[in-house]
Design an enzyme around this catalytic site. Sequence first.
Site, PDB file in Angstrom:
ATOM      1  N   ASP A 220      -5.960  68.998  18.247  1.00  0.00           N
ATOM      2  CA  ASP A 220      -4.677  69.702  18.269  1.00  0.00           C
ATOM      3  C   ASP A 220      -4.892  71.204  18.068  1.00  0.00           C
ATOM      4  O   ASP A 220      -5.657  71.615  17.199  1.00  0.00           O
ATOM      5  CB  ASP A 220      -3.808  69.146  17.124  1.00  0.00           C
ATOM      6  CG  ASP A 220      -2.383  69.660  17.189  1.00  0.00           C
ATOM      7  OD1 ASP A 220      -1.724  69.435  18.215  1.00  0.00           O
ATOM      8  OD2 ASP A 220      -1.934  70.300  16.209  1.00  0.00           O
ATOM      9  N   GLU A 280      -6.898  70.501  23.142  1.00  0.00           N
ATOM     10  CA  GLU A 280      -5.599  71.030  23.517  1.00  0.00           C
ATOM     11  C   GLU A 280      -5.698  72.531  23.312  1.00  0.00           C
ATOM     12  O   GLU A 280      -5.605  73.025  22.200  1.00  0.00           O
ATOM     13  CB  GLU A 280      -4.493  70.454  22.630  1.00  0.00           C
ATOM     14  CG  GLU A 280      -3.125  70.889  23.119  1.00  0.00           C
ATOM     15  CD  GLU A 280      -2.139  71.264  22.018  1.00  0.00           C
ATOM     16  OE1 GLU A 280      -0.939  71.294  22.301  1.00  0.00           O
ATOM     17  OE2 GLU A 280      -2.549  71.564  20.884  1.00  0.00           O
TER      18      GLU A 280
HETATM   19  C1  NOJ Z   1       0.475  70.565  19.613  1.00  0.00           C
HETATM   20  C2  NOJ Z   1       1.120  69.220  19.531  1.00  0.00           C
HETATM   21  O1  NOJ Z   1       0.969  68.581  20.761  1.00  0.00           O
HETATM   22  C3  NOJ Z   1       2.560  69.470  19.161  1.00  0.00           C
HETATM   23  O2  NOJ Z   1       3.334  68.319  19.291  1.00  0.00           O
HETATM   24  C4  NOJ Z   1       2.595  70.036  17.771  1.00  0.00           C
HETATM   25  O3  NOJ Z   1       3.927  70.386  17.452  1.00  0.00           O
HETATM   26  C5  NOJ Z   1       1.730  71.278  17.650  1.00  0.00           C
HETATM   27  N1  NOJ Z   1       0.461  71.130  18.302  1.00  0.00           N
HETATM   28  C6  NOJ Z   1       1.475  71.612  16.211  1.00  0.00           C
HETATM   29  O4  NOJ Z   1       0.610  70.680  15.636  1.00  0.00           O
END
Ligand code: NOJ
Length: 543
Positions: A220, A280
């Site tokens: 993440d 991500e």
């Molecule tokens: C990316 C995640 O996919 C999202 O859902 C989240 O709110 C943010 N990162 C913060 O962790």
Amino acid sequence: MPFSPEPGTATPRTQREWWRDAVIYQIYVRSFADSDGDGEGDLPGIRSRLPELAALGVDAVWLTPFYVSPLADGGYDVADYRDVDPRFGTLADFDALTAAAHDLGLRVIIDVVPNHTSSAHRWFREAAAAEPGDPVRSRYIFRPGRGAAGEEPPNNWNSIFGGPAWTRLKRPDGTPEEWYLHLFDAEQPDLNWTSAEVHAEFDDVLRFWLDRGVDGFRIDVAHGMVKDAALPDIAEGQKADLLDGTTRLPYFDQEGVHEIYRRWRTIADSYPGQRALVAEAWVEDAERVARYLRPDELHQAFNFEYLQAGWDPRRVREVVDRSLASNGAVGAPTTWVLSNHDVTRHVTRFGGGATGLRRSLAATLLTLALPGSAYLYQGEELGLPEVTDLPEDALQDPTWERSGRTERGRDGCRVPLPWEGAEPPFGFGPAGTVPWLPVPAEWAGLTRAAQRADPGSPLALYTAALRARREAAVGAGDAVEWLDTGPEVLAFRRGAGFACAVNMSGAAAVVPLTGEVLVASGPVEQRADGVVLPADTAVWLRG
Ligand code: NOJ
């Protein structure tokens, strides 16, 4: 239990590293299947539905966070990285789910959330209770405020969810003191990745789950852990936005993140069975993304440029070429993704209604025809649209409150899945379950059971495409040979035996391709001069 190379029902994989061309199905845990009727999806619910995913024909599942959490941001606010939230089950449920997935030939990827913890995490509670300067505070990013009495935040950064990225602590008697940084919600304090303790903790968290048999991690905010040490102000008017891939920001894509991933790669590689790491990373462009995929860093990164390319043939083709070139230069596969739990579902992005659905199915065939790995978001195989009319009092995304109730946020793509039956919650939970977000009554025709019985359904198309993709090893290799079909039709060959064409124009088009039709997203007609594709339709051909 580690992944077995000879799983029960799956076609045996070839010698390729599995992640290079895997189709990975994203399970948003809260919304997939609820076994106990509390309105939240859970791990036993997922386990009971895994055979349906094996039948769909995916290679792996990615589970969004199921850790102990107050759910201030749907679980991306983790209070304990080594346990399952009781709403979602237990560690034993996790182990049973992993074993069941492996038996079905499905790998399991889980989320790791290293940029921030929950404010309910023990570390943050200790930090908040300590004095400024106490070493337990150095796990987070605390700073004195600006202004005569420290009443201004330390810099001008904004939270991605709206409002300032800093919150000021108060003593129990109300006396204000230091500020802490949170790029997301105030309940998600950012960790300080200059702290050796933070590094050691995450090494251990990765090992904890690798030891339990997970096949990889989705990281993440992988571009966010390291901040410019000076914490400089950003330019006036510059957006904090996670989805804005065009500007350099002092808290994203800093050089130091790569050192973390080199370390994580050695950890993943120290386990048998090809454990994989996927980033991500919302960074500017394909070249910056590829820096995360150098041979000693991560295995994959989500291709958000592709997700954002829209229904625009010129842009799609550019993104495909650029992604393949950038990733190819570092020896990494490209991933293709159209939807996830943070963006409007692509049926709706592509125009909604019948047109949006037609385009989305054509886009799916395009996506699954490209070399590399593909991510599917739960419900896209049912053709689910975004739910745009959730009642305001149901909204739970922190964006809603933090934007002063101006942005509804991401709940519309997180509505629980319809499985069967004629009325909400359509088998999401046992009879009488009230799902955490209301499920539209109009989804009666979109349930998995209804679609299983309909050879013309989105589910049938996804299933056929995934089978054909696997049989023809469509994801393998890296060459895309474009055909000259004018600006509004994309057509390409993948080696001698496989071709894909997508008509993105508003009228029927003849594409000079012949051969056996493997799959088509609409009614196609074969003639001597080629295949006739209606508007917004795609086809795969063999030969
Ligand atoms: C990316 C995640 O996919 C999202 O859902 C989240 O709110 C943010 N990162 C913060 O962790």
